[in-house]
Enzyme design. Structure first.
Site, short mmCIF file in Angstrom:
data_model
loop_
_atom_site.label_atom_id
_atom_site.label_comp_id
_atom_site.label_asym_id
_atom_site.label_seq_id
_atom_site.Cartn_x
_atom_site.Cartn_y
_atom_site.Cartn_z
N ASP A 173 0.83 -1.12 0.20
CA ASP A 173 -0.12 -0.04 -0.07
C ASP A 173 0.97 1.37 0.02
O ASP A 173 0.79 1.89 0.97
CB ASP A 173 -1.05 -0.05 1.15
CG ASP A 173 -2.03 0.94 1.30
OD1 ASP A 173 -2.63 1.47 -0.13
OD2 ASP A 173 -2.25 1.60 2.44
N GLU A 423 4.19 -7.57 6.83
CA GLU A 423 3.29 -8.30 6.67
C GLU A 423 3.52 -9.66 5.67
O GLU A 423 2.71 -9.62 4.76
CB GLU A 423 2.29 -7.35 6.06
CG GLU A 423 1.94 -6.25 7.19
CD GLU A 423 0.67 -5.66 6.89
OE1 GLU A 423 -0.27 -5.87 5.79
OE2 GLU A 423 0.10 -4.73 7.77
N TYR A 476 -5.48 -3.32 12.63
CA TYR A 476 -6.29 -2.04 12.46
C TYR A 476 -7.62 -2.10 12.90
O TYR A 476 -8.65 -2.22 12.22
CB TYR A 476 -6.29 -1.59 11.11
CG TYR A 476 -4.82 -1.16 10.73
CD1 TYR A 476 -4.42 0.34 10.70
CD2 TYR A 476 -3.98 -1.84 10.15
CE1 TYR A 476 -3.25 0.76 10.40
CE2 TYR A 476 -2.65 -1.63 9.56
CZ TYR A 476 -2.26 -0.33 9.97
OH TYR A 476 -0.92 0.20 9.53
N GLU A 512 2.11 -1.41 14.09
CA GLU A 512 1.08 -0.56 13.37
C GLU A 512 -0.27 -0.61 13.95
O GLU A 512 -0.78 -1.57 14.20
CB GLU A 512 0.66 -0.97 11.77
CG GLU A 512 2.23 -0.86 10.89
CD GLU A 512 1.96 -1.11 9.66
OE1 GLU A 512 0.80 -1.30 9.21
OE2 GLU A 512 2.81 -1.65 8.86
#
Length: 634
Positions: A173, A423, A476, A512
């Site tokens: 991303d 990731e 998240y 994160e």
């Protein structure tokens, strides 16, 4: 690969500036090779445009075709080399970074080829140059990513209104900026020169005595012909320029220096004088005291250690408070920008951070030097992002990226951890073996720092964590998971962190968390994309982190992201990823002020640091009333 520095025996020149630039036809990326564009000025083969170096080429013009270009582009420029450089010395050409693959010619002759963006490469060009005359350098850069590059991507042909177009797809991303991203240098060395220096430091006697172990590698004719007569004199100078240690090596060029009353390298806010650096001066001699070469580098003297519950620097436990970041800015993309770098470090210190992760690739050497000077700890990450489809070719390139990274950054005191991936698909069948190889290889390169990886799969599915020293996880809550549900954050963070610790019995940090936020959007009650929502998401995480900190094995919190950054075009992104606490122009959102208060509060609690006078805005003098208050009320 030592950073190019001038000395009594070395000269350095930059080739930064405006180069000539050509974009290849996407359907014919090797045309320039076949037609020999490198044999003469590019302008004689194709119309050129001016292109700044260093910079990403994507956002310089107004052309969509260049912004989204897939495949090869070409650069060239002319330069002069002094006549004196051709006399009894060697000349080297060094690139700080070209993304992703580079082919370089000097005066029409092949000089070097390199694969792996974000990392430096160099070659000797003594035999390729015209001394006291004009020279031409030509660079072909290929930004194509496939399943065996690091990072991975896919190339496909897709029908469009005019026929067929080449599409580069990738799962990570952030925008695949390309070009000559960092400075280009020419520099000289003597014929026999200091090629590599490795330093390792230690502290003893209650951090009052420092030790600097060194190993020097020499290259050149004298090394081959009379290696037994070579020796080095090493001196260490403090910040005031006073010599505090010296030693003369034997022909093995390996040894140590002792610094009494040492000033250790401390992270920001852990000491009143963080980021203390000494200068190590190395003088290489041949027989009869003939001075061959001089090189100087900054050295921070500190120790790192870790257990299954704690990470320590100089024997003191660390609690990381920081960011994931990107090298990203308007116009120049991922190109080196010293003004922007200085601004970023000012903001890091303003907000009270003590660390960041180089997500998701190595950052410039200049930024590493800045981190050393400012006492900002770095989790240094290789370019492996969303790694999957594990195979031997990919493994070899993954290991190569780590070898180049460790080789480049091993002497930086700011680098406290190696991150071997972001990731990765660690739930896949082959992930266990693959990351065992990667982790063990990294330890073989440097055993003085712990190894981590930012993992996004659930702990129950993960197969890589057992090969790491520190567990880092990305999640998240209230954004990608249970969007908008602020009541589904705190306990989920606590449960997941606890699950990681129970599974692997290792220190855990959250690498994160965050939420996209459109600057200036205010909604009450809090709603996704608003500044109020980002602030609430942070607050719910803070509550979880404070509960976890009491467990001792939870060692850090990293916001995603430091500043907004550009991504590929998608309907889930409005001009890029907006999870920054700072805008892309490096101005604070509301959450930045909240985070500043937390980070300095943690600094006062954990490290007993002073807090800025402007941390809290004056509201009222509570002592003016008849009610008694104390600090616990605030």
């Amino acid at each position: 690969m030592l950073y190019p520095r001038e000395s009594e025996t070395r000269e350095v020149r930059t080739l930064d500036g405006i180069w000539n630039f050509v974009r290849s036809d996407e359907t014919n990326p090797t045309q320039g090779i076949r037609d020999g564009w490198f044999k003469d000025d590019l302008s004689k083969s194709m119309p050129t445009i001016p292109m700044p170096v260093p910079a990403s080429y994507n956002d310089i013009t107004t052309e969509q075709t260049l912004r989204d270009h897939v495949g090869t582009v070409w650069y060239d420029r002319k330069f002069f080399v002094p006549r004196s450089w051709g006399q009894d010395q060697r000349v080297w050409l060094r690139f700080g970074s070209v993304h992703y693959e580079a082919f370089v010619w000097i005066n029409g002759r092949s000089a070097v080829k390199h694969e792996m963006g974000h990392l430096p490469f160099e070659t000797e060009v003594t035999h390729l140059l015209n001394y006291g005359a004009e020279n031409r350098i030509t660079v072909m850069c290929d930004n194509a990513l496939i399943q065996t590059t690091v990072p991975q991507g896919k190339i496909s042909e897709v029908a469009n209104d005019d026929g067929v177009t080449i599409i580069q797809s990738y799962t990570f991303d952030f925008f695949n900026y390309a070009g000559i991203h960092r400075s280009v240098h020419l520099y000289t060395t003597p014929k026999t020169f200091i090629e590599e220096v490795e330093v390792k430091t230690n502290l003893s006697q209650n951090n009052s005595v420092g030790t600097v172990d060194y190993s020097i590698t020499v290259n050149g004719t004298a090394a081959n012909e009379a290696e037994n007569t070579l020796f080095a004199r090493l001196q260490i100078y403090n910040r005031e320029g006073v010599q505090v240690a010296n030693v003369t090596s034997d022909s093995k060029l390996v040894g140590s220096l002792q610094v009494d009353n040492v000033k250790p390298w401390w992270p920001y806010l852990m000491h009143s004088d963080p980021g203390y650096l000494y200068e190590l001066e190395i003088r290489l001699y041949a027989a009869k005291e003939q001075l061959l070469d001089v090189y100087r580098l900054k050295v921070g003297i500190r120790t790192l250690s870790w257990t299954n519950t704690t990470f320590l620097i100089n024997g003191k436990p660390i609690y990381f408070r920081g960011f994931g970041r990107h090298e990203d800015a308007d116009v120049r993309g991922r190109g080196l920008d010293n003004a922007l770098m200085a601004r970023d470090f000012n903001l890091l210190k303003w907000i009270g951070a003590n660390a960041y992760r180089t997500s998701h690739y190595p950052y410039s050497e200049e930024s590493m030097q800045f981190a050393d000077q400012h006492g900002i700890m770095i989790i240094d990450e290789c370019p492996s992002v969303d790694t999957e489809n594990f195979n031997q070719v990919l493994l070899d390139r993954h290991k190569s990226s780590l070898e180049q990274l460790v080789h480049r950054d091993r002497n930086h005191p700011s680098v406290v951890m190696w991150s071997i991936a972001n990731e990765p698909r660690t739930g896949q069948v082959n992930a266990d073996t693959y990351f065992q190889f990667v982790a063990n290889y990294t330890r073989s390169l440097d055993s003085t720092r712990p190894i981590t990886a930012a993992i996004a799969v659930p702990s129950n599915d993960d197969k890589a964590g057992r090969h790491l020293d520190i567990i880092s996880f990305n999640r998240y809550n209230a954004w990608y998971s249970n969007t908008g549900r602020l009541d589904m954050v705190t306990q989920r963070v606590i449960s997941e962190a606890t699950g990681w610790n129970k599974k692997y019995d290792k220190p855990v940090l959250m690498s994160e968390y965050g939420a996209d936020t459109l600057e200036g959007l205010h909604l009450q009650p809090a709603f996704v994309w608003s500044e109020e929502f980002q602030t609430e998401v942070f607050s719910r995480h803070f509550k979880a982190f404070d509960a976890l900190r009491r467990q001792k094995w939870f060692i850090g919190e990293f916001v995603w992201n430091f500043a907004d950054f550009k991504t590929a075009q998608t309907y889930t992104r409005v001009g890029g990823n907006k999870k920054g606490v700072f805008t892309r122009a490096r101005q604070p959102k509301a959450a930045a002020h909240l985070l500043r208060q937390r980070y300095f509060a943690l600094g006062r609690e954990v490290d007993q640091c002073n807090v800025p006078n402007d941390l809290f805005t004056y509201i009222v003098d509570v002592g003016a009333s008849n009610v008694n208050h104390d600090s616990a009320d605030l």
